[in-house]
Motif scaffolding. Structure first.
Motif, PDB file in Angstrom:
ATOM      1  N   PRO A 206       0.580   8.419  -2.606  1.00  0.00           N
ATOM      2  CA  PRO A 206       0.096   9.668  -3.199  1.00  0.00           C
ATOM      3  C   PRO A 206       0.065  10.796  -2.172  1.00  0.00           C
ATOM      4  O   PRO A 206      -0.024  10.559  -0.971  1.00  0.00           O
ATOM      5  CB  PRO A 206      -1.324   9.311  -3.664  1.00  0.00           C
ATOM      6  N   VAL A 207       0.140  12.013  -2.675  1.00  0.00           N
ATOM      7  CA  VAL A 207       0.046  13.192  -1.812  1.00  0.00           C
ATOM      8  C   VAL A 207      -1.347  13.284  -1.188  1.00  0.00           C
ATOM      9  O   VAL A 207      -2.343  12.992  -1.836  1.00  0.00           O
ATOM     10  CB  VAL A 207       0.342  14.467  -2.634  1.00  0.00           C
ATOM     11  N   ARG A 208      -1.399  13.675   0.066  1.00  0.00           N
ATOM     12  CA  ARG A 208      -2.671  13.964   0.722  1.00  0.00           C
ATOM     13  C   ARG A 208      -2.880  15.474   0.650  1.00  0.00           C
ATOM     14  O   ARG A 208      -2.338  16.231   1.452  1.00  0.00           O
ATOM     15  CB  ARG A 208      -2.647  13.498   2.175  1.00  0.00           C
ATOM     16  N   ARG A 209      -3.666  15.895  -0.322  1.00  0.00           N
ATOM     17  CA  ARG A 209      -3.895  17.323  -0.540  1.00  0.00           C
ATOM     18  C   ARG A 209      -5.093  17.787   0.270  1.00  0.00           C
ATOM     19  O   ARG A 209      -6.179  17.226   0.142  1.00  0.00           O
ATOM     20  CB  ARG A 209      -4.121  17.590  -2.028  1.00  0.00           C
ATOM     21  N   PRO A 210      -4.937  18.831   1.101  1.00  0.00           N
ATOM     22  CA  PRO A 210      -6.081  19.325   1.877  1.00  0.00           C
ATOM     23  C   PRO A 210      -7.220  19.760   0.973  1.00  0.00           C
ATOM     24  O   PRO A 210      -6.993  20.272  -0.129  1.00  0.00           O
ATOM     25  CB  PRO A 210      -5.490  20.526   2.632  1.00  0.00           C
ATOM     26  N   ALA A 211      -8.433  19.552   1.411  1.00  0.00           N
ATOM     27  CA  ALA A 211      -9.599  19.943   0.628  1.00  0.00           C
ATOM     28  C   ALA A 211      -9.571  21.441   0.374  1.00  0.00           C
ATOM     29  O   ALA A 211      -9.331  22.233   1.280  1.00  0.00           O
ATOM     30  CB  ALA A 211     -10.879  19.555   1.373  1.00  0.00           C
ATOM     31  N   GLY A 212      -9.788  21.812  -0.886  1.00  0.00           N
ATOM     32  CA  GLY A 212      -9.825  23.222  -1.249  1.00  0.00           C
ATOM     33  C   GLY A 212      -8.481  23.910  -1.182  1.00  0.00           C
ATOM     34  O   GLY A 212      -8.417  25.139  -1.107  1.00  0.00           O
ATOM     35  N   PHE A 213      -7.387  23.153  -1.212  1.00  0.00           N
ATOM     36  CA  PHE A 213      -6.064  23.749  -1.092  1.00  0.00           C
ATOM     37  C   PHE A 213      -5.778  24.724  -2.230  1.00  0.00           C
ATOM     38  O   PHE A 213      -6.021  24.421  -3.400  1.00  0.00           O
ATOM     39  CB  PHE A 213      -4.981  22.663  -1.078  1.00  0.00           C
ATOM     40  N   ASP A 214      -5.274  25.888  -1.888  1.00  0.00           N
ATOM     41  CA  ASP A 214      -4.835  26.889  -2.859  1.00  0.00           C
ATOM     42  C   ASP A 214      -3.440  27.335  -2.463  1.00  0.00           C
ATOM     43  O   ASP A 214      -3.223  27.788  -1.333  1.00  0.00           O
ATOM     44  CB  ASP A 214      -5.796  28.080  -2.874  1.00  0.00           C
ATOM     45  N   LEU A 215      -2.487  27.214  -3.382  1.00  0.00           N
ATOM     46  CA  LEU A 215      -1.093  27.485  -3.051  1.00  0.00           C
ATOM     47  C   LEU A 215      -0.891  28.940  -2.625  1.00  0.00           C
ATOM     48  O   LEU A 215      -0.169  29.211  -1.652  1.00  0.00           O
ATOM     49  CB  LEU A 215      -0.197  27.155  -4.254  1.00  0.00           C
ATOM     50  N   ALA A 216      -1.507  29.873  -3.317  1.00  0.00           N
ATOM     51  CA  ALA A 216      -1.329  31.282  -2.974  1.00  0.00           C
ATOM     52  C   ALA A 216      -1.858  31.577  -1.572  1.00  0.00           C
ATOM     53  O   ALA A 216      -1.221  32.286  -0.783  1.00  0.00           O
ATOM     54  CB  ALA A 216      -2.016  32.168  -4.006  1.00  0.00           C
ATOM     55  N   ASP A 217      -3.028  31.038  -1.245  1.00  0.00           N
ATOM     56  CA  ASP A 217      -3.587  31.248   0.103  1.00  0.00           C
ATOM     57  C   ASP A 217      -2.700  30.624   1.169  1.00  0.00           C
ATOM     58  O   ASP A 217      -2.469  31.211   2.244  1.00  0.00           O
ATOM     59  CB  ASP A 217      -4.995  30.660   0.186  1.00  0.00           C
ATOM     60  N   ALA A 218      -2.211  29.400   0.886  1.00  0.00           N
ATOM     61  CA  ALA A 218      -1.350  28.721   1.861  1.00  0.00           C
ATOM     62  C   ALA A 218      -0.068  29.510   2.090  1.00  0.00           C
ATOM     63  O   ALA A 218       0.395  29.653   3.234  1.00  0.00           O
ATOM     64  CB  ALA A 218      -1.029  27.308   1.363  1.00  0.00           C
ATOM     65  N   TRP A 219       0.505  30.045   1.022  1.00  0.00           N
ATOM     66  CA  TRP A 219       1.746  30.809   1.159  1.00  0.00           C
ATOM     67  C   TRP A 219       1.517  32.090   1.960  1.00  0.00           C
ATOM     68  O   TRP A 219       2.336  32.459   2.800  1.00  0.00           O
ATOM     69  CB  TRP A 219       2.316  31.132  -0.212  1.00  0.00           C
ATOM     70  N   ARG A 220       0.386  32.758   1.729  1.00  0.00           N
ATOM     71  CA  ARG A 220       0.095  33.969   2.504  1.00  0.00           C
ATOM     72  C   ARG A 220       0.004  33.650   4.000  1.00  0.00           C
ATOM     73  O   ARG A 220       0.465  34.425   4.843  1.00  0.00           O
ATOM     74  CB  ARG A 220      -1.206  34.607   2.003  1.00  0.00           C
ATOM     75  N   THR A 221      -0.571  32.504   4.326  1.00  0.00           N
ATOM     76  CA  THR A 221      -0.660  32.102   5.730  1.00  0.00           C
ATOM     77  C   THR A 221       0.720  31.863   6.322  1.00  0.00           C
ATOM     78  O   THR A 221       1.032  32.319   7.435  1.00  0.00           O
ATOM     79  CB  THR A 221      -1.505  30.820   5.864  1.00  0.00           C
ATOM     80  N   LEU A 222       1.584  31.175   5.578  1.00  0.00           N
ATOM     81  CA  LEU A 222       2.938  30.898   6.061  1.00  0.00           C
ATOM     82  C   LEU A 222       3.754  32.176   6.193  1.00  0.00           C
ATOM     83  O   LEU A 222       4.521  32.348   7.150  1.00  0.00           O
ATOM     84  CB  LEU A 222       3.628  29.918   5.110  1.00  0.00           C
ATOM     85  N   VAL A 223       3.605  33.099   5.229  1.00  0.00           N
ATOM     86  CA  VAL A 223       4.331  34.370   5.283  1.00  0.00           C
ATOM     87  C   VAL A 223       3.886  35.178   6.503  1.00  0.00           C
ATOM     88  O   VAL A 223       4.710  35.786   7.197  1.00  0.00           O
ATOM     89  CB  VAL A 223       4.105  35.174   3.985  1.00  0.00           C
ATOM     90  N   ALA A 224       2.583  35.176   6.773  1.00  0.00           N
ATOM     91  CA  ALA A 224       2.071  35.909   7.932  1.00  0.00           C
ATOM     92  C   ALA A 224       2.681  35.363   9.221  1.00  0.00           C
ATOM     93  O   ALA A 224       3.065  36.131  10.121  1.00  0.00           O
ATOM     94  CB  ALA A 224       0.552  35.826   7.980  1.00  0.00           C
ATOM     95  N   ARG A 225       2.800  34.039   9.325  1.00  0.00           N
ATOM     96  CA  ARG A 225       3.416  33.436  10.513  1.00  0.00           C
ATOM     97  C   ARG A 225       4.872  33.874  10.641  1.00  0.00           C
ATOM     98  O   ARG A 225       5.349  34.227  11.730  1.00  0.00           O
ATOM     99  CB  ARG A 225       3.351  31.920  10.428  1.00  0.00           C
ATOM    100  N   PHE A 226       5.583  33.845   9.513  1.00  0.00           N
ATOM    101  CA  PHE A 226       7.002  34.215   9.528  1.00  0.00           C
ATOM    102  C   PHE A 226       7.172  35.680   9.928  1.00  0.00           C
ATOM    103  O   PHE A 226       8.040  36.020  10.735  1.00  0.00           O
ATOM    104  CB  PHE A 226       7.628  33.974   8.159  1.00  0.00           C
ATOM    105  N   GLU A 227       6.361  36.557   9.342  1.00  0.00           N
ATOM    106  CA  GLU A 227       6.502  37.974   9.626  1.00  0.00           C
ATOM    107  C   GLU A 227       6.109  38.293  11.067  1.00  0.00           C
ATOM    108  O   GLU A 227       6.642  39.229  11.660  1.00  0.00           O
ATOM    109  CB  GLU A 227       5.689  38.787   8.625  1.00  0.00           C
TER     110      GLU A 227
END
Length: 326
Positions: A206-227
């Protein structure tokens, strides 16, 4: 009184079993007085809805009465909630699906919950591309996200060899005409362009989903790193006025225009992933742009000039000499 609001009230009551007028008012976005009238209308219509006073009171759907207004299958539920899980969906559609999620039969509710958070669309487009590139493995990745299955992912980067790693697929994001998989890895959250995925193999875990994971928040974090990486370097230059429209198209929001120098040229600054990349981009404008700093950018341009001269100018001179001799 709108019939669709009464249906929404009934579905909400069916999902909760007991509600107060205040809770229904908040759900339907109406006044508490209107919500109370809706509940009374349901009771008058013959549906076994009764008020109970006192502590723990409210309105109840008595006798286990239920209604199935959906008739949806599990694949249909997933498709429906996937359609409404992106920022491209209207506010009305997302609101309607949020209410419907509470009303679908219990065995299908997990599918609805998973699909509603499986993917998003990021409307801020890096390249303004209209192409939606999914790739051969998009369906397999979407299924892995929906069912919560850990996978062995094969992925390649431009100019690199395919690599495999075990990841936890957490969601899919559409950005700039491309789909990206957001996944958990041993190194933390990572994103993978779906069109570059070479294989998808379920591990049976099974997937190990981080506690309180939110896809939109996670994507904003990844986009910030990329930019941050995208704007890691800067170059200052002097540009002829005729070059400014080209620079604005080439660098879009990464161009800053300063004062005009005594010779009529404009001071400009551009940002990018590296000095070498910026220098190569500016080289295409020839003498219209003179790079001022850093020195490493000027050195890179000089090196490019020597390489281009060796590749093109010297063979042309030799060919011209042969023609004259002939």
């Amino acid at each position: 009184m709108r019939a669709d609001r009464l249906v929404a009230a009934l579905l909400f009551l069916q999902a909760r079993g007991r509600v107060t007028a205040a809770e229904l008012a908040a759900e339907l976005e109406v006044s508490e007085r209107t919500a109370r009238r809706d509940l009374e209308a349901l009771a008058v219509s013959g549906i076994p809805v009764y008020p109970q006073r006192g502590r723990g009171g409210g309105w109840r759907l008595v006798g286990g009465a239920r209604t199935d207004l959906t008739g949806l299958t599990s694949p249909e539920v997933r498709a429906l909630f996937l359609a409404a899980s992106s920022s491209a969906a209207s506010a009305e559609l997302r609101s309607a699906l949020r209410k419907l999620r509470r009303a679908v039969p219990e065995p299908l509710r997990a599918d609805a919950e998973a699909a509603s958070r499986a993917r998003i669309v990021d409307d801020l487009d890096w390249s303004r591309s209209a192409v939606v590139a999914g790739g051969a493995h998009h369906t397999a990745l979407e299924r892995a996200v929906l069912v919560g299955a850990r996978i062995r992912l094969g992925h390649t980067r431009p100019g690199g060899e395919p690599r495999e790693r075990t990841v936890d697929p957490l969601g899919l994001v559409l950005k700039a005409g491309h789909w990206y998989l957001v996944a958990g890895t041993e190194q933390g959250l990572r994103s993978y362009r779906v069109s570059r995925v070479t294989s998808v193999e379920p591990t049976g875990e099974p997937v190990r989903r981080p506690a309180g994971f939110d896809l939109a928040d996670a994507w904003r974090t990844l986009v910030a790193r990329f930019e941050d990486r995208l704007l890691a370097a800067g170059v200052r230059a002097l540009a002829e006025p005729d070059a400014l429209p080209v620079l604005q198209r080439l660098f879009d929001g990464r161009l800053s225009v300063g004062r005009t120098a005594a010779d009529g040229r404009c001071e400009v600054a551009v940002a990018g992933p590296s000095v070498e990349v910026l220098a190569a981009q500016l080289a295409g404008l020839g003498a219209l742009v003179e790079v001022v700093e850093p020195r490493s950018a000027r050195e890179h341009l000089a090196r490019l000039g020597r390489e281009l001269t060796a590749r093109y100018a010297e063979p042309l001179r030799a060919a011209s000499a042969r023609e004259v001799a002939a």
